[in-house]
Design an enzyme around this catalytic site. Structure first.
Site, PDB file in Angstrom:
ATOM      1  CD  GLN A  14      26.610  54.571  54.106  1.00 44.80           C
ATOM      2  OE1 GLN A  14      27.082  54.331  53.017  1.00 44.80           O
ATOM      3  NE2 GLN A  14      26.833  53.813  55.148  1.00 44.80           N
ATOM      4  N   GLY A  25      24.206  50.194  58.831  1.00 39.80           N
ATOM      5  CA  GLY A  25      23.562  49.296  59.791  1.00 39.80           C
ATOM      6  C   GLY A  25      22.199  48.936  59.268  1.00 39.80           C
ATOM      7  CG  HIS A  26      21.381  47.634  55.853  1.00 45.64           C
ATOM      8  ND1 HIS A  26      21.850  47.286  54.610  1.00 45.64           N
ATOM      9  CD2 HIS A  26      21.401  48.982  55.885  1.00 45.64           C
ATOM     10  CE1 HIS A  26      22.133  48.388  53.934  1.00 45.64           C
ATOM     11  NE2 HIS A  26      21.876  49.427  54.688  1.00 45.64           N
ATOM     12  CG  ASP A  72      19.826  55.310  59.597  1.00 44.16           C
ATOM     13  OD1 ASP A  72      20.436  54.241  59.537  1.00 44.16           O
ATOM     14  OD2 ASP A  72      20.336  56.367  60.012  1.00 44.16           O
ATOM     15  CG  ASP A  85       4.408  51.471  62.054  1.00 43.12           C
ATOM     16  OD1 ASP A  85       5.081  51.615  61.009  1.00 43.12           O
ATOM     17  OD2 ASP A  85       4.899  51.071  63.121  1.00 43.12           O
ATOM     18  N   GLY A 114      15.161  52.211  56.080  1.00 47.31           N
ATOM     19  CA  GLY A 114      14.514  50.904  56.241  1.00 47.31           C
ATOM     20  C   GLY A 114      14.854  49.990  55.076  1.00 47.31           C
ATOM     21  CE  LYS A 115      20.048  52.060  52.674  1.00 44.74           C
ATOM     22  NZ  LYS A 115      19.786  53.175  53.596  1.00 44.74           N
ATOM     23  NE  ARG A 156      46.485  58.739  41.963  1.00 37.21           N
ATOM     24  CZ  ARG A 156      46.854  59.742  41.182  1.00 37.21           C
ATOM     25  NH1 ARG A 156      47.017  59.533  39.889  1.00 37.21           N
ATOM     26  NH2 ARG A 156      47.079  60.930  41.670  1.00 37.21           N
TER      27      ARG A 156
HETATM   28  P1  IMP Z   1      30.990  58.145  57.802  1.00 39.02           P
HETATM   29  O1  IMP Z   1      30.265  57.406  56.739  1.00 39.02           O
HETATM   30  O2  IMP Z   1      31.291  57.299  59.006  1.00 39.02           O
HETATM   31  O3  IMP Z   1      32.184  58.851  57.291  1.00 39.02           O
HETATM   32  O4  IMP Z   1      29.990  59.262  58.337  1.00 39.02           O
HETATM   33  C1  IMP Z   1      29.618  60.376  57.538  1.00 39.02           C
HETATM   34  C2  IMP Z   1      28.176  60.778  57.772  1.00 39.02           C
HETATM   35  O5  IMP Z   1      27.316  59.767  57.255  1.00 39.02           O
HETATM   36  C3  IMP Z   1      27.772  60.930  59.243  1.00 39.02           C
HETATM   37  O6  IMP Z   1      26.787  61.944  59.338  1.00 39.02           O
HETATM   38  C4  IMP Z   1      27.157  59.591  59.577  1.00 39.02           C
HETATM   39  O7  IMP Z   1      26.253  59.685  60.654  1.00 39.02           O
HETATM   40  C5  IMP Z   1      26.450  59.304  58.279  1.00 39.02           C
HETATM   41  N1  IMP Z   1      26.246  57.865  58.048  1.00 39.02           N
HETATM   42  C6  IMP Z   1      27.148  56.953  57.664  1.00 39.02           C
HETATM   43  N2  IMP Z   1      26.602  55.737  57.521  1.00 39.02           N
HETATM   44  C7  IMP Z   1      25.299  55.892  57.808  1.00 39.02           C
HETATM   45  C8  IMP Z   1      24.179  55.002  57.791  1.00 39.02           C
HETATM   46  O8  IMP Z   1      24.272  53.828  57.472  1.00 39.02           O
HETATM   47  N3  IMP Z   1      22.979  55.534  58.131  1.00 39.02           N
HETATM   48  C9  IMP Z   1      22.830  56.841  58.451  1.00 39.02           C
HETATM   49  N4  IMP Z   1      23.830  57.712  58.465  1.00 39.02           N
HETATM   50  C10 IMP Z   1      25.061  57.245  58.142  1.00 39.02           C
HETATM   51 MG    MG Z   2      21.113  52.268  59.144  1.00 39.02          MG
END
Ligand code: IMP
Ligand code: MG
Length: 424
Positions: A224, A39-40, A12, A333, A14-15, A143
């Protein structure tokens, strides 16, 4: 030029916005790890797009987007996203390719993710997105995964699913006392997506090799962040893929000899969503303020993100692991109006001072940040487009971040819109 974009914190950062900016000078944009746990968020023509699986470059007409072999794919999530984009008038067909080596997320992965999280004792849950990401990667390594290309042969797919589902159902019934999942329902579900999915399938490593040889510019879009990396993050409170630079190599099939630059993205402060230690977390009042002002709510799960001060210890860890060439500092900001700002430069762990990230979770969870305090600025900076127009205290803060990170800052973001950006 081939560039890799990496999250230098817990995701998160801001990619989405940076990819959107860099995509203009790229021909191909590649996702290489994670799945629809990401989530971008991109703001574009006053429209807000949240993409979970398809590379953010899809918003740029004419760019080619690749979902690499290292990504795990939930076909339902993929086609929901395709439909959403097409509804907004964005052409997807012919511009999106999916690796035939990418693993598929099945309903049992999602169910296992959910049941595992819910059955955890306090302090043990990871706070996953419950999208089945972890169980899918676990099956890949064990596998017993099923890949996009496996759908090419119906008899093979049928045989494989029968074999895997039998084992998964035993686990669901015996361990979680859940009901077994019916073969026919899963098979029919995937069969329905089969032709469409195969329509996107491609030998993507070969495609990327050919693109490089043809001097195309490739942008690798990380999901991530470094501290969520399964090897280099705050294990076990991590995601199940390599969110650091190595993941771009194995997750796309590109050779490291073809990579020119690695760009790190970090917020001007820190956030974390889900469970796990977070040394610089704000006290409740300040947390509430930044959460609201920064709209710090997860783009995938809607959960409130925990917020804290900038942490140069995890930052330097990200710089080292990824060999970052430059930094993009996001959401500066949001810090406007605070009387003073803190930066963690070291930790005290069990009374001992360290400037290095402690890998063991039982040490990291004991880390007490050692702070430097910097003066804040009161001006609204969302209209600033040049470095020299930033308040002096903002420049001082960034210069200090740059020095602690031993990496030049090339982008500073002062708002969510494309043009709210300072290039250095
Ligand atoms: P999972 O990827 O759903 O297995 O979650 C594992 C950990 O990674 C958790 O703490 C999620 O909140 C975190 N996580 C997974 N994807 C994101 C992301 O895109 N942004 C921020 N945290 C993430
Ligand atoms: Mg995100």
């Amino acid at each position: 030029m081939n560039r890799i974009l990496i999250g230098a914190q817990w995701g998160d950062e801001g990619k989405g916005k940076v990819i959107d900016l860099l995509a203009r000078k790229s021909d191909v944009i590649v996702r290489y790890q994670g799945g629809n746990n990401a989530g971008h968020t991109i703001k574009f023509n006053d429209q807000k797009f949240v993409l979970h699986l398809i590379p953010s470059g899809i918003l740029h007409p004419g760019k080619i987007c690749v979902i690499g072999n290292g990504v795990v794919i939930d076909p339902e999530a993929l086609f929901d996203e395709v439909a959403l984009l097409e509804k907004a008038g964005i052409k997807v067909r012919g511009r999106l390719f999916v690796s035939d080596q990418a693993h598929l997320i099945f309903p049992y992965h999602k169910l296992m993710d959910q049941l595992k999280e819910e059955s955890c004792k306090k302090g043990k849950a990871i706070g996953t997105t419950k999208r089945g990401i972890g169980p899918c990667y676990a099956d890949k390594m064990a596998r017993v995964g099923i890949r996009v290309g496996d759908l090419k042969s119906l008899p093979y797919f049928k045989d494989r699913l029968t074999y895997v589902l039998k084992e998964r159902n035993e686990f669901l019934v015996k361990i979680h006392h859940a009901r077994p999942l019916p073969f026919k329902k899963i098979f029919d579900h995937f069969n329905q997506y089969r032709a469409r999915l195969l329509g996107f399938a491609l030998d993507t490593p070969k495609y990327l090799y050919d693109a490089t040889k043809a001097r195309k510019d490739i942008l690798f879009e990380g999901a991530q962040g470094t501290l969520l990396d399964v090897d280099h993050g705050t294990y076990p409170f991590v995601t199940s893929s390599n969110a650091t630079v190595g993941g771009a190599i194995t997750g796309s099939g590109i050779s490291p000899t073809f990579i020119d630059r690695v760009i790190g993205v970090t917020k001007a402060y820190t956030t974390r969503v889900g469970e796990g230690p977070f040394p610089t977390q704000f006290p409740p009042k300040l947390m509430k303020l930044i959460q609201t002002k920064g709209e710090e709510f997860g783009a995938t799960t809607g959960r409130a993100r925990r917020c804290g001060w900038f942490d140069a210890v995890i930052g330097r860890h990200a710089v080292r692991i990824n060999g970052l060439d430059e930094l993009a500092i996001m959401k500066l900001d949001i810090l406007s109006g605070l009387p003073e700002l803190k930066i963690a430069t070291a930790y005290r762990v069990n009374g001992k001072l360290t400037k290095d990230y402690p890998h063991a979770i039982f040490e990291f969870s004991k880390a007490r940040p050692v702070y430097e305090t910097w003066k804040g600025w009161q001006e609204d900076i969302t209209h600033v487009r040049r470095w020299s127009q930033l308040p002096l205290n903002a420049r001082r803060y960034l210069k200090r971040v740059e020095a602690l990170m031993e990496t030049p800052i090339k982008i500073v973001s002062v708002g969510s819109k494309r043009n709210q950006t300072i290039f250095l």
